[in-house]
Write a protein that holds these residues in place. Sequence first.
Motif, PDB file in Angstrom:
ATOM      1  N   GLY B 115      21.078  46.402  35.805  1.00 53.40           N
ATOM      2  CA  GLY B 115      22.393  46.539  36.388  1.00 53.40           C
ATOM      3  C   GLY B 115      23.328  45.376  36.169  1.00 53.40           C
ATOM      4  N   VAL B 118      25.907  44.850  31.329  1.00 55.06           N
ATOM      5  CA  VAL B 118      27.261  44.842  30.774  1.00 55.06           C
ATOM      6  C   VAL B 118      27.921  43.491  31.008  1.00 55.06           C
ATOM      7  CG1 VAL B 118      29.504  45.906  30.863  1.00 55.06           C
ATOM      8  CG2 VAL B 118      27.475  47.306  31.057  1.00 55.06           C
ATOM      9  N   ASP B 119      27.717  42.935  32.209  1.00 54.20           N
ATOM     10  CA  ASP B 119      28.241  41.610  32.488  1.00 54.20           C
ATOM     11  C   ASP B 119      27.680  40.591  31.523  1.00 54.20           C
ATOM     12  OD1 ASP B 119      30.137  41.511  34.347  1.00 54.20           O
ATOM     13  OD2 ASP B 119      28.828  41.135  36.049  1.00 54.20           O
ATOM     14  N   SER B 122      29.332  40.719  28.310  1.00 52.86           N
ATOM     15  CA  SER B 122      30.701  40.206  28.248  1.00 52.86           C
ATOM     16  C   SER B 122      30.678  38.740  27.823  1.00 52.86           C
ATOM     17  CB  SER B 122      31.402  40.386  29.587  1.00 52.86           C
ATOM     18  OG  SER B 122      30.993  39.385  30.483  1.00 52.86           O
ATOM     19  N   ALA B 130      40.785  34.920  29.960  1.00 55.19           N
ATOM     20  CA  ALA B 130      40.392  35.212  31.335  1.00 55.19           C
ATOM     21  C   ALA B 130      39.698  34.030  32.001  1.00 55.19           C
ATOM     22  CB  ALA B 130      39.508  36.442  31.369  1.00 55.19           C
ATOM     23  N   ARG B 194      31.928  30.609  27.737  1.00 58.25           N
ATOM     24  CA  ARG B 194      32.835  31.270  28.660  1.00 58.25           C
ATOM     25  C   ARG B 194      34.166  31.522  27.970  1.00 58.25           C
ATOM     26  NH1 ARG B 194      32.152  34.551  32.849  1.00 58.25           N
ATOM     27  NH2 ARG B 194      33.596  34.152  34.532  1.00 58.25           N
TER      28      ARG B 194
ATOM     29  N   GLY C 295      30.630  47.903  38.069  1.00 61.28           N
ATOM     30  CA  GLY C 295      29.557  47.492  37.157  1.00 61.28           C
ATOM     31  C   GLY C 295      29.901  46.357  36.219  1.00 61.28           C
ATOM     32  N   ILE C 296      31.148  45.956  36.143  1.00 60.83           N
ATOM     33  CA  ILE C 296      31.527  44.899  35.219  1.00 60.83           C
ATOM     34  C   ILE C 296      32.355  43.879  35.965  1.00 60.83           C
ATOM     35  CG2 ILE C 296      32.904  44.364  33.175  1.00 60.83           C
ATOM     36  CD1 ILE C 296      32.134  47.062  32.092  1.00 60.83           C
ATOM     37  N   GLU C 297      32.082  42.602  35.702  1.00 62.20           N
ATOM     38  CA  GLU C 297      32.882  41.579  36.354  1.00 62.20           C
ATOM     39  C   GLU C 297      34.327  41.712  35.884  1.00 62.20           C
ATOM     40  OE1 GLU C 297      32.028  37.554  35.400  1.00 62.20           O
ATOM     41  OE2 GLU C 297      33.555  36.911  36.817  1.00 62.20           O
ATOM     42  N   ARG C 299      37.052  40.358  34.895  1.00 62.03           N
ATOM     43  CA  ARG C 299      37.650  39.079  34.527  1.00 62.03           C
ATOM     44  C   ARG C 299      39.138  39.213  34.221  1.00 62.03           C
ATOM     45  NH1 ARG C 299      34.251  36.010  30.268  1.00 62.03           N
ATOM     46  NH2 ARG C 299      35.651  34.429  31.028  1.00 62.03           N
TER      47      ARG C 299
END
Lengths: 254, 270, 350
Positions: B115, B118-119, B122, B130, B194, C295-297, C299
């Motif tokens: 879970g 996806v993060d 990224s 961002a 980042r 489900g996704i940060e 940003r």
Amino acid sequence: MKVLEAEDLSVKYQDAEVLTGVTFSTSSGDFLGIVGPNGSGKTTLVRCILNLVPAAAGSVRLFGTANDRFDEWSRIGYVPQVSDGRKRGFPATVGEIVATGLLSRKRFPRRLTRKDCQTVDETLELLAIQDLKGRMIDRLSGGQRQRVFLARALVGEPELLLLDEPTAALDPSMRDQFYETLIAFSRRGGTVIIVTHDSGSIGRYAATLLYLDRRVIFFGSFQQFCRSERMTDYFGEHAQHLICHQHEGGALDR
Amino acid sequence: MIAEIFDALQYAFIQRALVAGSLIALNCSFLGLFLVLRRFALIGDGLAHVAFGTIGLGLLLHSHPIYVSVPLVMLASLWILMISEKAKIHGDAAIGLVAALGVATGVMLASVGRGFNVDLFSYLFGSILAISRGEVILSVMLSLVVLMVIVLFMNDLFAITYEEEYARVLGIKTRRMTSMLTICTALTVVLGIRVVGTMLISSLLIFPAVTALQVARCFRTAIIIAAASSVLSVVFGVFISYLFNLPTGATIVYVSFLLFGTAYLCGRLF
Amino acid sequence: MKSRTCLAVMLSLLITVHWGFPVHATDDPGPERLQVVATLFPLFDWARIIGGEKSDVNLLLPPGVEAHAFEPTPRDIVAINKADLFIYTGESMEPWVRNLLGSLTNRSLMIVDSSEGIDYMEEARHEGAGAEGQGRHDSIHDHEKEAARRHDPDHQHSRHHDKIEGHHHDRHGGKDPHIWLEFGNARKMVNHIARAFSEKDPASADLYLSRAAEYNNQLIQLEKAYEQTLAGCRHKTLVYGGHFAFGYLAARYGLKHISPYQGFTPDAEPTPKRIAELIDYMKQSGMKAIFFEEGIEPRVAKVLGRETGAQLLLLHGAHNVTKEEMARNVSYLSIMEENLERLTRGLECS
């Protein structure tokens, strides 16, 4: 004063002993030639003296201090072997490379001053290579690079000069000039230890000889070497004469 | 066009991208020059992969990934050094080994934790647009630390980079220096991830260095060119991507490549 | 090159290696119960409501896993093969089903395509990004006008709308798979599921169908609430910081949406210009909220929020839920109710 003392020095590479029980010493003003065949451990000996390779047994003392605790590195000038493949395209000029020889005299942060630049210039002039100062180190011939490395070793005004095959890429006239510089250095009280496989000409300059073949075959003055019957037995008369230049009488005059 | 650039500067997110991006790029250019010359440039890539794993751990522990990543990636960088010295493994193989472990850790944690995959992904691409204010402050502070270290030890690093053994005979603690260099790299990589992501971080390390090497005849110029080209690629990259509506990270890489190409041609012609 | 390979390896590992088992809705595996596997959370939720005590429903997606990147593991395929019913959303959501069918050996397995009879929309994008070039500020306003016009459901296929959709067709061609987020579709899907249950277990057919009817009534209630609430909103445009799953819902209630993302995946970076435009747009229109996906940060949404002072609100696409949500017993209805609340707040509906 003893500049360098090696006692019962042994070096292992993996499991094979490269050097066994090497004992010798030099005093200030000495001019020591270390000779021996290829693979006799000459370079290893120099690297072990400088604590670049660990000793399996025995000890090395530099200016009276064990080499693993020695920290007065500005008293030593080192000219390493020149290998051709090193650092292709490295962006550094001769001036910048020679200036690194001054870093051993500095404490943190090691900054170079204008006066240091003058010192570099003077050293380059001494070796008659001031025209190379702005050249890229990578674009020099092997012989030029060896002289640059000598300049780098001399610029810090060391008391002991350790040279590893410094004349390999020099043509004969350059070589004589090179040795003249070393002799001048030793006349001023400096100690020279030079490794060479060129046993034919070392006798013209070096006062003391260390003949190495994984252990010390001979250590002593040139005169002793040339008169030694043990050496005659070991090398045969012809080879001993070649080293001693007895056909020219060179070594015995000094 | 000028007016549009001024427009762009009004936005805080553009300002943040420029500040944090340039500083990280500057760090990368200095470190990259030493790393490239020591044939150790891929360590950036390797550490970025390790960071992928540690970010996975951070997400699993529900803490901020950077706080977990900074110490762990530093340790990993030292481990790479240790392996390449002690275990008779070449540097590139050591990097590959640790990188693979890092990625495997990330995948494993993503699978156990479920879970957050996806993060985690990224972070592969990051996003220079961002960046939060906290991240900018962190980037600025850590960048200044790294810059200071590099400036103070510039001559030592130069000597080691040209000839490590000779540097030891100069009394320079080469092992300590190398560790310091890799730790700085680890810090910069974690910050850079980042900003530009795992994928682009090695371009920030390598491009400025190779650009400088095309034209520089002495080390001082090399440093200056590397620094200038890195900052220019970030600044131009951000503005060009703004003007032409292009993705920023990729634009930065293209600008870097363009600068490299120009330098290459200059190096050939003059 | 190296990193690219690594990326490929990572992605393929993550996609194929899911450790463990699908979630069980009921723990007690009685032999009489229908064994059901559903791909997405809404299907799972509906199946467990319809089947109730007469079935074991498993959710194929592990909790929290991003639905679009999912592909079944060998273990998942075995689980599907052992089931009585396999329910999936439709071809465009689960393209892997087509390949799966060939490898199934269980003749008695019933496969339910819940999208049967549902008209797909073209892939929903934030219209106006990218290809339109300079006129983008204008296009945002156009959309608002258009949205106003389309508020009446009869206007759904206005000329303008068709033009935009056609335009998009050229560029993307794909269908929007998020059919479950519109209540009319949801009812159809619930009916499909109930019918499948009845066919598999005719003895309890009446029970299944009545449960479905009852549930559909709840959906109708919620739909009415949406209709009433969204009719009186100050803003007609959703600013969305993720990939937009609410195309059907937006179309139904005459809402427009804009998003910083140009492409489909939320992983890719949005361009700075697009972000700047959104900031300007939000400032001009006085929008006080930006929505983000589950489900996704978020940003990019955070950046927009910081620049404009707007509030970040979750608009849950219900593809999948996290472990925590599962433990909290969220349902499709509860998710959609919460979505309505946040829409009310974000769009300032009376």
